[in-house]
Scaffold this motif. Structure first.
Motif, PDB file in Angstrom:
ATOM      1  N   GLY A 296     -13.761  -5.663   1.558  1.00  0.00           N
ATOM      2  CA  GLY A 296     -13.259  -4.307   1.733  1.00  0.00           C
ATOM      3  C   GLY A 296     -11.926  -4.274   2.460  1.00  0.00           C
ATOM      4  N   THR A 297     -11.766  -5.151   3.449  1.00  0.00           N
ATOM      5  CA  THR A 297     -10.500  -5.216   4.183  1.00  0.00           C
ATOM      6  C   THR A 297      -9.363  -5.653   3.275  1.00  0.00           C
ATOM      7  N   LEU A 298      -9.629  -6.619   2.411  1.00  0.00           N
ATOM      8  CA  LEU A 298      -8.611  -7.068   1.449  1.00  0.00           C
ATOM      9  C   LEU A 298      -8.205  -5.917   0.532  1.00  0.00           C
ATOM     10  N   ILE A 299      -9.202  -5.201   0.000  1.00  0.00           N
ATOM     11  CA  ILE A 299      -8.903  -4.049  -0.856  1.00  0.00           C
ATOM     12  C   ILE A 299      -8.168  -2.978  -0.065  1.00  0.00           C
ATOM     13  N   GLY A 300      -8.568  -2.774   1.181  1.00  0.00           N
ATOM     14  CA  GLY A 300      -7.911  -1.787   2.026  1.00  0.00           C
ATOM     15  C   GLY A 300      -6.452  -2.116   2.272  1.00  0.00           C
ATOM     16  N   ALA A 301      -6.146  -3.400   2.478  1.00  0.00           N
ATOM     17  CA  ALA A 301      -4.760  -3.813   2.685  1.00  0.00           C
ATOM     18  C   ALA A 301      -3.933  -3.564   1.429  1.00  0.00           C
ATOM     19  N   VAL A 302      -4.498  -3.889   0.271  1.00  0.00           N
ATOM     20  CA  VAL A 302      -3.805  -3.642  -0.998  1.00  0.00           C
ATOM     21  C   VAL A 302      -3.593  -2.144  -1.188  1.00  0.00           C
ATOM     22  N   PHE A 303      -4.600  -1.365  -0.847  1.00  0.00           N
ATOM     23  CA  PHE A 303      -4.537   0.088  -0.945  1.00  0.00           C
ATOM     24  C   PHE A 303      -3.348   0.625  -0.143  1.00  0.00           C
ATOM     25  N   VAL A 304      -3.251   0.191   1.127  1.00  0.00           N
ATOM     26  CA  VAL A 304      -2.154   0.638   1.992  1.00  0.00           C
ATOM     27  C   VAL A 304      -0.813   0.167   1.435  1.00  0.00           C
ATOM     28  N   GLY A 305      -0.767  -1.086   0.947  1.00  0.00           N
ATOM     29  CA  GLY A 305       0.478  -1.621   0.401  1.00  0.00           C
ATOM     30  C   GLY A 305       0.949  -0.871  -0.828  1.00  0.00           C
ATOM     31  N   VAL A 306       0.023  -0.558  -1.728  1.00  0.00           N
ATOM     32  CA  VAL A 306       0.368   0.208  -2.933  1.00  0.00           C
ATOM     33  C   VAL A 306       0.911   1.582  -2.547  1.00  0.00           C
ATOM     34  N   LEU A 307       0.256   2.215  -1.602  1.00  0.00           N
ATOM     35  CA  LEU A 307       0.660   3.548  -1.178  1.00  0.00           C
ATOM     36  C   LEU A 307       2.074   3.537  -0.592  1.00  0.00           C
ATOM     37  N   LEU A 308       2.330   2.607   0.336  1.00  0.00           N
ATOM     38  CA  LEU A 308       3.634   2.572   0.992  1.00  0.00           C
ATOM     39  C   LEU A 308       4.739   2.148   0.022  1.00  0.00           C
ATOM     40  N   ASN A 309       4.451   1.184  -0.857  1.00  0.00           N
ATOM     41  CA  ASN A 309       5.445   0.752  -1.826  1.00  0.00           C
ATOM     42  C   ASN A 309       5.800   1.875  -2.793  1.00  0.00           C
ATOM     43  N   GLY A 310       4.768   2.591  -3.256  1.00  0.00           N
ATOM     44  CA  GLY A 310       5.009   3.700  -4.172  1.00  0.00           C
ATOM     45  C   GLY A 310       5.818   4.811  -3.529  1.00  0.00           C
ATOM     46  N   LEU A 311       5.489   5.133  -2.284  1.00  0.00           N
ATOM     47  CA  LEU A 311       6.240   6.178  -1.578  1.00  0.00           C
ATOM     48  C   LEU A 311       7.692   5.772  -1.383  1.00  0.00           C
ATOM     49  N   THR A 312       7.908   4.491  -1.087  1.00  0.00           N
ATOM     50  CA  THR A 312       9.274   3.997  -0.897  1.00  0.00           C
ATOM     51  C   THR A 312      10.068   4.069  -2.200  1.00  0.00           C
ATOM     52  N   MET A 313       9.425   3.681  -3.317  1.00  0.00           N
ATOM     53  CA  MET A 313      10.119   3.722  -4.604  1.00  0.00           C
ATOM     54  C   MET A 313      10.431   5.147  -5.037  1.00  0.00           C
ATOM     55  N   LEU A 314       9.626   6.092  -4.558  1.00  0.00           N
ATOM     56  CA  LEU A 314       9.874   7.494  -4.882  1.00  0.00           C
ATOM     57  C   LEU A 314      10.805   8.164  -3.866  1.00  0.00           C
ATOM     58  N   ASN A 315      11.328   7.336  -2.948  1.00  0.00           N
ATOM     59  CA  ASN A 315      12.262   7.823  -1.927  1.00  0.00           C
ATOM     60  C   ASN A 315      11.648   8.893  -1.029  1.00  0.00           C
ATOM     61  N   ALA A 316      10.365   8.749  -0.740  1.00  0.00           N
ATOM     62  CA  ALA A 316       9.724   9.668   0.201  1.00  0.00           C
ATOM     63  C   ALA A 316      10.297   9.426   1.594  1.00  0.00           C
ATOM     64  N   PRO A 317      10.596  10.477   2.343  1.00  0.00           N
ATOM     65  CA  PRO A 317      11.153  10.301   3.695  1.00  0.00           C
ATOM     66  C   PRO A 317      10.244   9.406   4.542  1.00  0.00           C
TER      67      PRO A 317
END
Length: 344
Positions: A296-317
């Motif tokens: 679950g921790t591994l999936i959780g880390a991927v979850f957080v990484g996907v979220l932050l990477n996607g927000l960055t690519m969308l130029n979220a503040p």
């Protein structure tokens, strides 16, 4: 058959069907949200689904997952290690200092830094097991101690080639190329070495915690320490093992960061504690287990990484990213704990 009899025979089937749906949603809440994020970000920014970007996400979360795995083990025994971020940051500085100031090579530096992390974990265990200091207070104290200690040898400066030491002399060492491969090399030019390390750590700890007697004792200690002690287990050794392992994995995370950036940055561990804790907590929601678990921790880390990477690519503040991350975390946990509860 009367209407009341028909209702009596139909309601259980309807209720069971509804409960099945609720249980499916509860167990798959994190996966559902993860798939939704991947699809949403891919539609908004097609470059998100590129293999290089996906590998970049895994490389970015590898350190968080490794450190989070250590936090997970301490959660399993009913404790909590708040010092992991400071241990990782201190390990970045220690590895850099060992090579640039002391002139050590990779084969000397890596064992030395891992031993440092284990020593911090042992010190935490001593405070908790022998002196009976509460977990949070003991590891919080270690966090503050390490945060200050890492700055003293260089008078608060980051460590890089040509560092001017407090006595006015110039450091003559440099990073060992063999050390830098830890954070910069990849398998077949595609899979970063740090990702392989993350998967190896996750596999070993999954087997340890889920398939061995020691793993059962870890969870038993967290569930009922008194009963575990009465059953003949050495609870103090189990707790010590958990904190030593957590410190060692935090040091390993610091080694990977140092090898990736090639310098000892005093701010390198700023977000590692919160991100690793977030990954561990999201892990509670994976498959509806409602307990700390390494998968679950591994999936959780991927979850957080996907979220932050996607927000960055969308130029979220940048100032909105922590809020969004927290909101999604609350949503994942709410789906897991709120759905399928006993109905009145």
């Amino acid at each position: 058959m009367t209407n009341s009899a028909q209702h009596t025979s139909e309601n259980p089937r309807g209720g069971n069907g509804l409960e099945t749906v609720r249980e499916t949603i509860r167990r798959g809440a994190v996966f559902i949200l993860l798939i939704a994020l991947v699809v949403g970000f891919s539609l908004a920014q097609p470059a998100f689904i590129n293999i290089n970007n996906l590998m970049s996400i895994l490389q970015a979360v590898s350190v968080v997952a490794i450190i989070g795995a250590g936090v997970t083990v301490t959660l399993a025994i009913g404790g909590f290690d708040l010092s992991v971020g400071a241990v990782a940051a201190s390990s970045v500085m220690a590895a850099s200092y060992a090579m640039i100031v002391l002139g050590l090579n990779a084969y000397q530096t890596v064992p030395l830094v891992l031993a440092f992390g284990a020593l911090v974990g042992f010190a935490n265990a001593f405070l908790i097991v022998k002196l009976k200091v509460p977990d949070l207070l003991a590891t919080l104290s270690s966090m503050f101690l390490l945060t200050g200690l890492q700055l003293i040898p260089t008078a608060g400066r980051s460590i890089s080639v040509g560092l001017i030491l407090p006595d006015g002399t110039t450091a003559t060492g440099k990073y060992d190329p063999a050390f830098l491969t830890i954070g910069r090399s990849s398998l077949f030019g595609t899979i970063p070495f740090s990702v392989l390390m993350m998967l190896l750590v996750a596999l070993i700890l999954f087997v340890l915690t889920e398939r061995t007697r020691l793993g059962r004792l870890l969870y038993a200690t967290g569930g009922n320490e008194v009963a575990t002690r009465l059953a003949g287990a050495n609870v103090n050794r189990i707790k010590t093992f958990a904190y030593v392992l957590s410190g060692t994995l935090a040091a390993l995370g610091g080694i990977i960061v140092a090898a990736r950036v090639g310098r000892g940055d005093v701010s390198s561990g700023a977000s590692l504690l919160m991100d690793s804790v977030a990954a561990s907590l999201i892990g509670f929601a994976v498959l509806g287990l409602r307990r700390p678990n390494v998968l679950g921790t591994l999936i959780g880390a991927v979850f957080v990484g996907v979220l932050l990477n996607g927000l960055t690519m969308l130029n979220a503040p940048y100032y909105t990213q922590d809020f969004i991350k927290g909101a999604v975390l609350v949503g994942a946990l709410a789906l897991t704990y709120g759905i399928g509860r006993t109905q009145n």
